[in-house]
Design a protein around this motif. Structure first.
Motif, short mmCIF file in Angstrom:
data_model
loop_
_atom_site.label_atom_id
_atom_site.label_comp_id
_atom_site.label_asym_id
_atom_site.label_seq_id
_atom_site.Cartn_x
_atom_site.Cartn_y
_atom_site.Cartn_z
N MET A 1 77.11 20.58 68.11
CA MET A 1 76.38 21.81 67.79
C MET A 1 75.84 21.73 66.37
N SER A 2 74.80 22.50 66.14
CA SER A 2 74.15 22.53 64.83
C SER A 2 74.36 23.90 64.19
N ASP A 3 74.60 23.91 62.89
CA ASP A 3 74.78 25.18 62.17
C ASP A 3 73.48 25.96 62.06
N GLN A 4 72.35 25.27 62.16
CA GLN A 4 71.05 25.89 61.92
C GLN A 4 70.35 26.33 63.21
N CYS A 5 70.98 26.12 64.34
CA CYS A 5 70.28 26.26 65.62
C CYS A 5 70.63 27.58 66.30
N ILE A 6 69.63 28.37 66.63
CA ILE A 6 69.87 29.67 67.27
C ILE A 6 70.52 29.50 68.65
N PHE A 7 70.18 28.45 69.37
CA PHE A 7 70.81 28.25 70.69
C PHE A 7 72.28 27.88 70.53
N CYS A 8 72.60 27.07 69.53
CA CYS A 8 74.01 26.75 69.28
C CYS A 8 74.77 28.00 68.85
N GLU A 9 74.11 28.89 68.11
CA GLU A 9 74.74 30.16 67.73
C GLU A 9 75.04 30.99 68.97
N ASP A 38 75.09 20.55 74.80
CA ASP A 38 74.95 19.56 73.74
C ASP A 38 73.69 19.86 72.92
N HIS A 39 73.82 19.82 71.60
CA HIS A 39 72.64 20.00 70.76
C HIS A 39 71.84 18.70 70.72
N ALA A 40 70.61 18.76 71.18
CA ALA A 40 69.69 17.63 71.07
C ALA A 40 68.30 18.24 70.95
N PRO A 89 64.43 24.01 68.05
CA PRO A 89 64.73 22.57 68.07
C PRO A 89 66.03 22.24 68.80
N HIS A 90 66.15 22.70 70.01
CA HIS A 90 67.28 22.42 70.90
C HIS A 90 66.66 22.37 72.30
N PHE A 91 66.71 21.21 72.91
CA PHE A 91 66.01 21.01 74.18
C PHE A 91 66.32 22.14 75.17
ZN LIG Z 1 71.41 23.63 69.10
#
Ligand SMILES: [Zn+2]
Length: 133
Positions: A1-9, A38-40, A89-91
């Motif tokens: 996961m990414s700290d900057q990604c709204i989908f990961c949030e 998965d963050h990609a 930026p998350h597929f």
């Molecule tokens: Zn993400």
């Protein structure tokens, strides 16, 4: 996961979303986005099993859009890269239920209706074959 990604949030439960589907690999929310856990950023960054699972779920939800939402048709849309209109930026795969006169449309440049000549098409095809996709 990414700290900057709204989908990961959203996947961490830190941002709200209306989930329409969840399994160990993929979720869907909204109306509708199918998102791998998965963050990609790009499609090619995902492992093939996860990518295929994402498209399988998109296929199922397209069917549900017809049977449950009464859509007359469905568009699947992937924006793979910023120049292709990727906004997060998350597929993800958009599953867009379609209704008569819903305002969606496609715009193609004029040159799209004038494909390259046979020789150029064969050169391009040979280059793609050589890349062994
Ligand atoms: Zn993400």
């Amino acid at each position: 996961m990414s700290d900057q990604c709204i989908f990961c949030e959203i996947l961490r439960g830190n941002s709200p979303a209306s989930f329409t589907y969840e399994d160990d690999t993929v979720v869907a929310f909204g109306h509708m986005l199918v998102v791998p856990r998965d963050h990609a950023v790009l499609m090619a960054d995902l492992n093939e099993t996860v990518a295929m699972r994402t498209f399988r779920v998109a296929r199922k939800l397209a069917s549900v859009a017809r049977s449950t939402l009464g859509a007359g048709g469905v568009n699947l849309f992937v924006a793979d890269g910023e120049i292709a209109f990727q906004d997060v930026p998350h597929f993800h795969v958009h599953v867009i239920p379609r209704y008569p006169n819903d305002g969606f449309g496609l715009t193609f440049p004029e040159r799209y209706s004038q494909p390259p000549g046979r020789a150029e098409l064969e050169t391009i095809a040979a280059a793609i074959r050589a890349a062994n996709p």
